[in-house]
Design a protein around this motif. Sequence first.
Motif, PDB file in Angstrom:
ATOM      1  N   LYS A  70      56.556  24.580  60.814  1.00  0.00           N
ATOM      2  CA  LYS A  70      56.597  25.582  61.716  1.00  0.00           C
ATOM      3  C   LYS A  70      55.055  25.993  61.766  1.00  0.00           C
ATOM      4  O   LYS A  70      54.443  26.228  62.986  1.00  0.00           O
ATOM      5  CB  LYS A  70      57.352  26.728  61.063  1.00  0.00           C
ATOM      6  CG  LYS A  70      57.198  27.947  61.839  1.00  0.00           C
ATOM      7  CD  LYS A  70      58.031  28.907  61.169  1.00  0.00           C
ATOM      8  CE  LYS A  70      58.120  30.548  61.985  1.00  0.00           C
ATOM      9  NZ  LYS A  70      56.916  31.089  61.518  1.00  0.00           N
ATOM     10  N   GLN A  71      54.287  26.023  60.633  1.00  0.00           N
ATOM     11  CA  GLN A  71      52.752  26.279  61.036  1.00  0.00           C
ATOM     12  C   GLN A  71      52.086  25.362  61.625  1.00  0.00           C
ATOM     13  O   GLN A  71      51.521  25.702  62.430  1.00  0.00           O
ATOM     14  CB  GLN A  71      52.366  26.327  59.179  1.00  0.00           C
ATOM     15  CG  GLN A  71      50.901  26.523  59.153  1.00  0.00           C
ATOM     16  CD  GLN A  71      50.244  26.448  57.719  1.00  0.00           C
ATOM     17  OE1 GLN A  71      51.042  26.096  56.774  1.00  0.00           O
ATOM     18  NE2 GLN A  71      48.953  26.560  57.751  1.00  0.00           N
ATOM     19  N   GLY A  72      52.266  24.251  61.431  1.00  0.00           N
ATOM     20  CA  GLY A  72      51.555  23.119  62.264  1.00  0.00           C
ATOM     21  C   GLY A  72      51.971  23.386  63.651  1.00  0.00           C
ATOM     22  O   GLY A  72      51.175  23.220  64.559  1.00  0.00           O
ATOM     23  N   PHE A  73      53.206  23.516  64.070  1.00  0.00           N
ATOM     24  CA  PHE A  73      53.606  23.669  65.239  1.00  0.00           C
ATOM     25  C   PHE A  73      52.907  25.085  65.864  1.00  0.00           C
ATOM     26  O   PHE A  73      52.311  24.844  66.798  1.00  0.00           O
ATOM     27  CB  PHE A  73      55.240  23.991  65.627  1.00  0.00           C
ATOM     28  CG  PHE A  73      55.705  24.498  66.613  1.00  0.00           C
ATOM     29  CD1 PHE A  73      55.737  23.611  67.979  1.00  0.00           C
ATOM     30  CD2 PHE A  73      56.080  25.781  66.895  1.00  0.00           C
ATOM     31  CE1 PHE A  73      56.103  24.258  69.204  1.00  0.00           C
ATOM     32  CE2 PHE A  73      56.434  26.228  68.191  1.00  0.00           C
ATOM     33  CZ  PHE A  73      56.614  25.529  69.161  1.00  0.00           C
ATOM     34  N   GLU A  74      53.115  26.112  65.325  1.00  0.00           N
ATOM     35  CA  GLU A  74      52.609  27.371  65.862  1.00  0.00           C
ATOM     36  C   GLU A  74      50.952  27.409  66.117  1.00  0.00           C
ATOM     37  O   GLU A  74      50.438  27.655  67.051  1.00  0.00           O
ATOM     38  CB  GLU A  74      52.917  28.467  64.925  1.00  0.00           C
ATOM     39  CG  GLU A  74      54.280  28.896  64.913  1.00  0.00           C
ATOM     40  CD  GLU A  74      54.805  30.118  64.096  1.00  0.00           C
ATOM     41  OE1 GLU A  74      55.717  30.682  64.406  1.00  0.00           O
ATOM     42  OE2 GLU A  74      54.036  30.275  63.017  1.00  0.00           O
ATOM     43  N   GLU A  75      50.420  26.792  65.024  1.00  0.00           N
ATOM     44  CA  GLU A  75      48.767  26.616  64.999  1.00  0.00           C
ATOM     45  C   GLU A  75      48.338  25.743  66.348  1.00  0.00           C
ATOM     46  O   GLU A  75      47.523  25.970  66.916  1.00  0.00           O
ATOM     47  CB  GLU A  75      48.472  26.097  63.829  1.00  0.00           C
ATOM     48  CG  GLU A  75      48.403  27.433  62.700  1.00  0.00           C
ATOM     49  CD  GLU A  75      47.597  26.998  61.481  1.00  0.00           C
ATOM     50  OE1 GLU A  75      47.043  25.904  61.337  1.00  0.00           O
ATOM     51  OE2 GLU A  75      47.878  27.940  60.689  1.00  0.00           O
TER      52      GLU A  75
END
Length: 337
Positions: A70-75
């Motif tokens: 999720k972090q990779g996607f959002e960033e």
Amino acid sequence: MKKRLLTVAIVAAMIASLAGCSNGDNKTNAKADTTTETTADTGKENEKDKDYVIGCVLISGTIQHCQLFKQGFEETCAANGAEAVVLDANYDPQVLISSINDLVAKGCDGIVVESCDANAPLAAIKEAANAGVVVAAADMYLDISEEDGTVISQTVSDNYSGGYECGEDVVKRADGKDFNVCIMELQTNTSAVDRVKGFQDAIEGHDNIKVLDIGTPNPENLEQKVAVCDAWVEKFDKIDAIFCYHDPAAIACVSSLKAAGRLENTFIYSVDGNEENLIAIKNGEVTGSAKQDPYKMAQASTEDIFTVLNGGAIDHDYLTKVPITYVDASNVDEFLK
């Protein structure tokens, strides 16, 4: 029954105390069954005609692996000045399907699908593509070919190698002696299938290593993972090693073996490299875990979506395998925060 309830309670407490993903680290903090929207200004003039809205469906927001995804996607969305919408399937194929449909209804320009099932979402994905939504798959390989044209790319871990490295360690530790092994698998998960295949290939040809049983949690939840290991403990007097298709199953096995007083003499392996499993390695409860890079998988898939939305062409193969790193007591400190 009392023993099993106690075992489930123990493993639930372990996971809750070890995960620690909602405390203190905003970068890995995620909640299940929530929608997160993120918009960022990159400070650069954007050449595209509109502000994109990109959706993502997670396998389960309660585990650290998916929180990093999720972090990779959002960033990546933020870096491209896009709005990010994240939904959580919570291991449920039907929720996965409805989440994809919801993202299409919201008007998402692209969707990154981290699927919990290799086949369940295929019809929903095709409907999304037919509606003009750009779809990329990550983490689990879906049964959609490049020629089908509905998914622009698939990005997964090198799952076979992860299982193979765990198997190699079993061969080394057995050192020619008789070794009894149990395997926990999940046939509906192509990543799990590849991991188990890698493990089996690594131990193949070593006549001293015997596979006692291959078990499947059905349905895939904490109680059933514990139940699989409980059944092994009751059936087999000697279990030298257990290979699990992912870290939560390994933690379940730790709890089961602890309750039976048999953890000390059993080597436990899995694939993921979640923090709770790394802590278990540090504490001598888990032997090894092949660590994935969910952040990179999400980042690569999301970048592919922006490439296509902005009129570009993807310059790599349809299937990308992200390398894994085998972690055991010798190097676990490098990966613990």
